[in-house]
Each structure stands twice: as structure tokens, then as C-alpha cells.
Design a protein around this motif. Structure first.
Motif, PDB file in Angstrom:
ATOM      1  N   ALA A 289      35.342 -31.364-129.032  1.00  0.00           N
ATOM      2  CA  ALA A 289      35.561 -32.519-128.165  1.00  0.00           C
ATOM      3  C   ALA A 289      36.749 -32.264-127.243  1.00  0.00           C
ATOM      4  O   ALA A 289      37.794 -31.754-127.668  1.00  0.00           O
ATOM      5  N   HIS A 363      45.253 -31.362-126.240  1.00  0.00           N
ATOM      6  CA  HIS A 363      44.377 -31.919-127.266  1.00  0.00           C
ATOM      7  C   HIS A 363      45.136 -32.893-128.159  1.00  0.00           C
ATOM      8  O   HIS A 363      44.636 -33.990-128.482  1.00  0.00           O
ATOM      9  N   THR A 368      42.140 -35.586-129.472  1.00  0.00           N
ATOM     10  CA  THR A 368      40.977 -34.776-129.877  1.00  0.00           C
ATOM     11  C   THR A 368      41.365 -33.786-130.971  1.00  0.00           C
ATOM     12  O   THR A 368      40.493 -33.278-131.676  1.00  0.00           O
TER      13      THR A 368
END
Length: 518
Positions: A289, A363, A368
Motif C-alpha cells: 500500500a 510510509h 502505510t
């Protein structure tokens, strides 16, 4: 459209799309002396093929022979039978039988050159090859392709982030598209039109005789006296079609280029009378993701463990990506799942992501990925049950001591070992998760494209429900239903088979008397 209506232009062959299969069909047609038009909906050529690593699964060819790699068509057929059983025997054998001929044909053109590269077959079955059967295009220097390079879609790292072409040669998928484009241009029989969208097909007396397209100047009717080859990809970027057809995954997680692969060519083929099949199938892969909501193709894991929403490990994390994708799709608690790894990798995920532009800190800032000093804190950050997470990690860490994964047999086949780092432990794919801080990356189900589409025969002719062929209409690549069905036999099966069937389609077309012999 009736016979007495005027056409706006006329070609012998019209090709829709510009990935490897479409370009192979256009080049094969043009080299036979046929006046060929290739239309591409977007402003760049190559589609998802340009994003690819460009492995081409083409068994038993002169490329393997040059590299002294032991392989043969008979061996490849035995391997496919072991993997696929009786599924699509006629088409798969036509593919294997034609692969050497295709490669010889391609490499007889100075613009196209391949080299063998080690990459294991995806199933540890009879006659599988631990070093694989794949080949890749030789890098293409920019001075050889010149200004045509600017027409090739950049690699995914640049294209998705709106970055210009990098300096240096075209590599991987760009090299494959660039070489086919250069070869097509050099025939003198190929015309390329970008930003030209297929609207419909023209059928007269049961035969497809042309295409209706839309460009900046409006609607145009293009006569195709010999045939139309549909090679415009699948429908992976069309969520409505995915939902209707029960295709797992999500259009936001696919690897399709922006503005492409919404199923236009498949629907046009259906309207012309073509049957469809396998619409629930795709070339699946794990997706990491991304902060913007999309996903990065993830493969080659060499550490860490996957846990589902219940905190349970559910697969051999080193499975080939399509097989791992199918495991993800098999249970709702696996999408999303979490990939857990520790700090021994310096804060980097122990695997490969494409694109790889997003940094660990980006991230972490987006959520994520999460990071924690203890597994209990990691459980709280991910929402996973703490007891189950801890038990799963402890059990896996026990396997790293013995070197045997008693649950999922990780590390016991050549593909598992291909990405492994032998400096770790008695089983190089089994690396403990025990060094704080700990990380968890959110994982979803991505794909390299759908693989269901128009039903075709061994020469890529589109078939009706009754099995008869629609004269003048062909489908290749992901616009057609793949011969491999629910299997992904080896690296580059989509590219290799797409090009083979496009070549076979071109050989059925009527060539002018003065055409070059092939």
C-alpha cells in the motif's frame, strides 16, 4: 455500416494498443509488407509492458542455445502439462511450438536482440527449470532509437511520479517496447497514431472490416482490409467491470498506467460477436500500500512474515507473486494484511517494490507502515491481536533455528531461494524477526493486469459462442483470455505468449505478392 459508406482512411491491418503483444502484431504484419496502422489511446507507447521487468517466457529458443541452457520445446510442454493438466492443450502447445520461430524472426531484425537471464520457473513441477526459460531484451542505447525514445512510456518509477525520462539507455520493459517500435518503424509500412481511442468495430456480413476511432479531430472510420488486431490490455483499471465479473482486487491497486486498460477493446469485440471467458482471472501479485492509496508491485521477499487480520501467518512468504496473490484473494481477512519485519534491514522492507520511490519515512508518516519498539506496541499500532501476533512471530523464529518451516515449507524450492541472502541462518530464507524496532507494512492485492477477455483460437482469431471465428478480428495479450487460465507458469508468460499469438495472427493475414519472405 453498409458497404457504400465512405471510409476516412484505409490500411491493410489496424492494431489497437501498443504493449508488447500489440507492437509484435504490428511489426509482424508490417514486415510482411502489409500497410499497418497502430492506434494508442494515451500519449505514450508501451502500456504496462513498458513498466515490466521484460522477462519473456519463451522456451526452447536460440537464445537458450547461445547461453548453453538446457531446454527444449518438449521439456516445456511436459512442464506445462505437469502444472496445467489438460487445460488449453491446443493453444499452449501452439505457443510452445511457435516460440523458437518467433525469436528467430525477431532476432533476424537488427533492431531486436535478447539475452538469457536466470529466473526460476514458478512451479516446482516435472521438467521445471531452476534457472528458468526466460529471456530479456538487450538494453537499447538512446542513440540507436533517437527521438522515438520519447514516445516510449517511462518506467513506472518515473511515469507514476510524472518524472521525465532518465538519461542513459532504455532498459527492461522500455527496451522491449523501444526495440519493437524501432523495428516497426524501420519496415516503412507502419504508421503510429497516439491519443487515438477505439470507439467501435465495423462489421459487414459477419466480418470485421474496420475500426471507428476518436482523435483530436473527431470520429474517423478506418478501413482494415485484412484484419483488426485488438491488443489494448485488459479491464483492470475499470472497477465497475471488476465488480460485475467478480475479479478480486481493486482498480486503485492495479499496475495499469493512468488512463488505460478499462476494457474498451474487449467490449468492442463482444459487440462484434466475440465470446469472453475467464473474466474473474488476473495476473495477481502482492501490493505494498502506498501513501496516495495505490499499490506497488511487491516480490522477492527475503525476510519477515505476513500476518492476516487475526495475527496469523497464512503462507510461504517467498511464493511466486501470482501464487501469493491467489492466497491473498482466498480469504477476506488477508486483504489488507501486514508484512512484519525487523530492524536488521536498516528500516528498509526486505523485498522488491515497483515503484520504489516512496521512502520508509514517507510510509511511516502516511501510516502505510508503522514502527514500534516491541511486538506488543506493534500489535496496538496495526490493530492486530497482540497474543496472536506474538505467538506467530515466536513460532516462525523457532523455524529459523532449525532451518525448516514446518507450517508452509518456506525455502524448499528454487524460487524461494532465488532472492535469499545466504549469510542468514541454516535456511537462508528463514531469518528471525527479533531485532527491535519492528516494522509492519500494509499489504493489499495488486495485479499486473486482468487475464480474462475475448476467446481466441491458436491463431488469435476471436471466436463466437459457437466456436466459429469472426473473420478479420484478432485479440492478443490481455485483451484475450490467456491460455494459462488460473496458472502463471514462469516469469514473462504474459509477454511471451502475447507476442507469440500476435505473430501467429499476423501469419494468417494475406500478404501482398511483393512482401518480404519470412
Amino acid at each position: 455500416m453498409s458497404n457504400n459508406q465512405a471510409w476516412d482512411d484505409e490500411y491493410e491491418v489496424v492494431v489497437v494498443g501498443s504493449g508488447a503483444a500489440a507492437l509484435a502484431g504490428a511489426y509482424s504484419s508490417a514486415r510482411r509488407g502489409l500497410k499497418t496502422l497502430l492506434v494508442e489511446k494515451t500519449n505514450l507507447l508501451g502500456g504496462a509492458s513498458a513498466y515490466s521487468g521484460a522477462s519473456c517466457w519463451l522456451p526452447g529458443t536460440q537464445v537458450q542455445q547461445r547461453a548453453d541452457v538446457e531446454d527444449s520445446s518438449e521439456s516445456a510442454k511436459a512442464y506445462l502439462k505437469a502444472v496445467m493438466g489438460d487445460h488449453e492443450v491446443e493453444r499452449r502447445e501452439a505457443f510452445v511450438d511457435t516460440a523458437p520461430e518467433l525469436v528467430e524472426f525477431f532476432e533476424s531484425d537488427p533492431a531486436i536482440e535478447f539475452y538469457w537471464t536466470a529466473f526460476p520457473d514458478y512451479f516446482n513441477a516435472h521438467e521445471s527449470k531452476p534457472l528458468g526459460r526466460s529471456m530479456m531484451p538487450v538494453d537499447l542505447p538512446r542513440e540507436e532509437i533517437g527521438e522515438l525514445a520519447d514516445l516510449v512510456r517511462p518506467l513506472v518509477e518515473y511515469d507514476r511520479y510524472n518524472q521525465p525520462h532518465p538519461e542513459g539507455p532504455l532498459t527492461a520493459g522500455q527496451a522491449l517496447i523501444g526495440r519493437l517500435l524501432l523495428a516497426l518503424t524501420n519496415t516503412g509500412n507502419g504508421t503510429i497514431q497516439l491519443e487515438t481511442e477505439l470507439v467501435d468495430l465495423v462489421t459487414e456480413d459477419g466480418r470485421v472490416t474496420g475500426a471507428i476511432v476518436k482523435d483530436a479531430e473527431g470520429i474517423r472510420r478506418i478501413h482494415a482490409t485484412e484484419g483488426v488486431i485488438l491488443g489494448a490490455g485488459g479491464f483492470e483499471a475499470n472497477q465497475d467491470l471488476r465488480t460485475v465479473n467478480g475479479t478480486p482486487g481493486n482498480s486503485g491497486w492495479t499496475m495499469a498506467p493512468a488512463g488505460a486498460n478499462i476494457g474498451t477493446a474487449i467490449r468492442a469485440g463482444q459487440k462484434a460477436g466475440g465470446a469472453v471467458e475467464q473474466l474473474h482471472q488476473a495476473w495477481w501479485c502482492p501490493g505494498a500500500a502506498q501513501p496516495k492509496g495505490n499499490a506497488a508491485f511487491a516480490l522477492g521477499f527475503r525476510g519477515g512474515v505476513w500476518l492476516d487480520a487475526n495475527g496469523k501467518r497464512f503462507a510461504n512468504e517467498c511464493l511466486p507473486y501470482d501464487q501469493m496473490g491467489r492466497v491473498l484473494a482466498a480469504a477476506p481477512e488477508r486483504i489488507p494484511s501486514w508484512f512484519i519485519f525487523d530492524s536488521r534491514f536498516g528500516g528498509q522492507m526486505p523485498g522488491i517494490m515497483r515503484p520504489f520511490n516512496t521512502s520508509p519515512q514517507e510510509h511511516l508518516d502516511a501510516g502505510t507502515w508503522v514502527k514500534a519498539d516491541t511486538l506488543e506496541e506493534l500489535a496496538a499500532a496495526t490493530g492486530l491481536p497482540a497474543d496472536a501476533l506474538q505467538a506467530s512471530i515466536e513460532r516462525f523464529n523457532g523455524f529459523t533455528v532449525t532451518g525448516v518451516d514446518e507450517d508452509f515449507h518456506r525455502g524448499e524450492n528454487p524460487y524461494d531461494q532465488f532472492f535469499a541472502d545466504p549469510e542468514y541462518g541454516p535456511g537462508p530464507t528463514l531469518i528471525p524477526v527479533d531485532q527491535a524496532p519492528f516494522y509492519a507494512a500494509r499489504m493489499v492485492l495488486s495485479d499486473l493486469g486482468t487475464k480474462g477477455g475475448l476467446r481466441t483460437d491458436v491463431d488469435a482469431r476471436v471466436l463466437r459462442e459457437d466456436g466459429t471465428a469472426i473473420e478479420g478480428l484478432y485479440a492478443v495479450g490481455n485483451t484475450s483470455a490467456s491460455f494459462s487460465g488460473g496458472f502463471y507458469p514462469g516469469p514473462g508468460t504474459p509477454l511471451g505468449s502475447g507476442m507469440v499469438f500476435a505473430y501467429r495472427a499476423a501469419q494468417t493475414l494475406k500478404a501482398p505478392a511483393q512482401a518480404q519472405s519470412v
